[in-house]
Every structure is written in structure tokens, then in C-alpha cells.
Motif scaffolding. Structure first.
Motif: not given
Length: 261
Positions: A224-246, A248-253
Motif C-alpha cells: 500500500v503506497e503511503l503519502l508524503d508528509g503525513n502529520q497524524g496517525e492514520s489507520r485502515f484495514v487490509l482485506e483479502l478476497f477472491s483467492p484462486s485456490a483454497g 481464506l483464513g485470517n482475511a483482515r489485518a
């Protein structure tokens, strides 16, 4: 059948038969034509995915002509069952047709749709045969399609997961791993970012990107690309989906971006 075809069939069934040698034309005579094996995981339909769902096995058919010579000709192709092995209609959609070249040496692709399912079953081969060449010589007219089980019978079940939470400063990558050991064939999984909180994001949102874990590997990474010069803390969730095989286990971080990233 050639050595590579035998290797796939032996891997899947433990069986094999002698292989005839192919011919390659010389000079400006007929170009040679060959088809390559293709081995992939069968794939498991996602929850709620309308059926039937398929994994595409793309076989490459290539021609080789002498230097300064242009290939011209055609060849027929057709899928065949292997017993024991995959069955047409039940395990894959049979195809037949003809490929042609007229002065260009580019490869051609034969796509075979393999039916995804969630049932554990042995690994299953099928065949793609070339025949009736016109203006070409068959150098390798037989390819093995290796359907690998990803549900825990033909080998360990494939489970795709993130490696948990993450704190990022200058770069941001989240690990994506496979349960069940190294991949036997390429495994792809899509990912996206979901915002947390109401502040301005310090990253470039991702709608749909892909991680590929190659054969022999057990992990990849989602960037995930970060922006330059961020001044405060920022949060997001990275979510996996549509695996080609098998599946999903823990799909979110959950990811935290610290100032100065």
C-alpha cells in the motif's frame, strides 16, 4: 508422451508410459509446433458465488521455424480424459478446434475451463492433444493438464491469510501466507483497503490489487503506497478476497500508519 507430460501424470497418478520422440523441421521446411503442460489448483468457489465457477487452464501452443523462415500452417487440438483422472463435463469443459499461423511466429492459447468445487478429491490429470498438422511438424503434440486438489485430499488444504496487524512508517507491506506449506502452483489473492476513522488517509486507497505466491513459495506481500508528509496517525484495514485456490483464513489485518511515513 514426452518427459514433461509424464512428470505431470506421474506426479498426479504415479503412472507413466514410454514417450515417442518429436521431429523438428530444418531449413525453410515446415515449422515445428508444440504444446506445453499446465498445472494449476482446481479452485474453490467463494461463499455465495453463483455456480458453476471455473479456473482457466491456458495452454500455450508455439511454433518454431528456422532463422529467416516464417511459419505457415495449422493444427487441430482436442481435450481427452485420463483414467483414472479428470472426466470431461464433470471436472472440466471439453474443447476442440484448430489453430493456424500465416507468417507470424506468435504463440496461440487454448483455454480449458476446470470446474471449481469444495469437495476433497485426488489430484486429477487430463490431456490436450494436437493432431492433423498441415504445413507444420508435430514436435510435441501432447500436454498434461494437472488439476491439483486444494481442499485437503490431494495434499494439504490451501488457506490464504494475512500475517496480522501492522505498523508502518516509510513503507507499508502486509504479509500474505499460505497454510499447508509451499504452493505447488501459482496462488493469487485480491486485496483492498477499508478506512478506519474519519480523518484524512495517509495512504493511497486500494480498490482491487493482487498478490501472487509462486510455486515453491509460502508467502507474498500486499503493498500500500503511503503519502508524503503525513502529520497524524492514520489507520485502515487490509482485506483479502477472491483467492484462486483454497479458502481464506485470517482475511483482515489492521494497519496503523505513524507520522513521518
Amino acid at each position: 508422451m514426452r518427459t514433461a507430460v509424464l512428470a505431470v501424470v506421474v506426479l498426479l497418478l504415479g503412472l507413466g508410459t514410454p514417450a515417442p520422440a518429436g521431429a523438428v523441421a530444418g531449413g525453410c521446411g515446415p515449422a515445428s509446433v508444440a504444446v506445453a503442460d499446465r498445472t494449476l489448483y482446481e479452485g474453490t468457489p467463494a461463499a455465495g458465488e453463483p455456480g458453476p465457477a471455473y479456473t482457466t487452464f491456458a495452454f500455450t501452443v508455439s511454433v518454431t521455424a528456422a532463422a529467416g523462415c516464417a511459419p505457415t500452417g495449422s493444427v487441430s487440438y482436442k481435450t481427452d480424459d485420463v483414467s483414472p483422472g479428470a472426466s470431461s463435463l464433470t471436472d472440466y469443459v471439453p474443447v476442440a478446434g484448430r489453430l493456424s499461423w500465416s507468417g507470424d511466429a506468435g504463440p496461440r492459447t487454448v483455454a480449458v475451463e476446470v470446474v471449481k468445487d469444495a469437495a476433497g478429491e485426488p489430484n486429477e490429470p487430463f490431456l490436450l492433444r494436437l493432431s492433423d498438422p498441415a504445413g507444420l511438424v508435430l514436435a510435441d503434440g501432447l500436454a498434461a493438464g494437472g488439476i491439483l486438489d486444494d481442499d485437503g485430499v490431494g495434499g494439504p488444504a490451501v488457506v490464504v491469510s494475512t500475517d496480522g496487524g501492522k505498523i508502518c512508517w516509510h513503507v507499508c507491506t502486509v504479509g500474505v501466507g499460505l497454510g499447508g506449506g509451499p504452493a505447488k502452483a501459482p496462488v493469487t489473492v485480491h486485496y483492498r483497503t477499508l478506512p478506519l476513522g474519519t480523518g484524512e488517509p495517509a495512504y493511497v486507497p486500494v480498490k482491487d490489487a493482487t498478490v501472487t505466491i509462486p510455486p515453491g513459495a509460502s508467502a507474498g506481500s500486499a503493498a500500500v503506497e503511503l503519502l508524503d508528509g503525513n502529520q497524524g496517525e492514520s489507520r485502515f484495514v487490509l482485506e483479502l478476497f477472491s483467492p484462486s485456490a483454497g479458502k481464506l483464513g485470517n482475511a483482515r489485518a489492521e494497519v496503523t500508519i505513524k507520522p513521518g511515513g
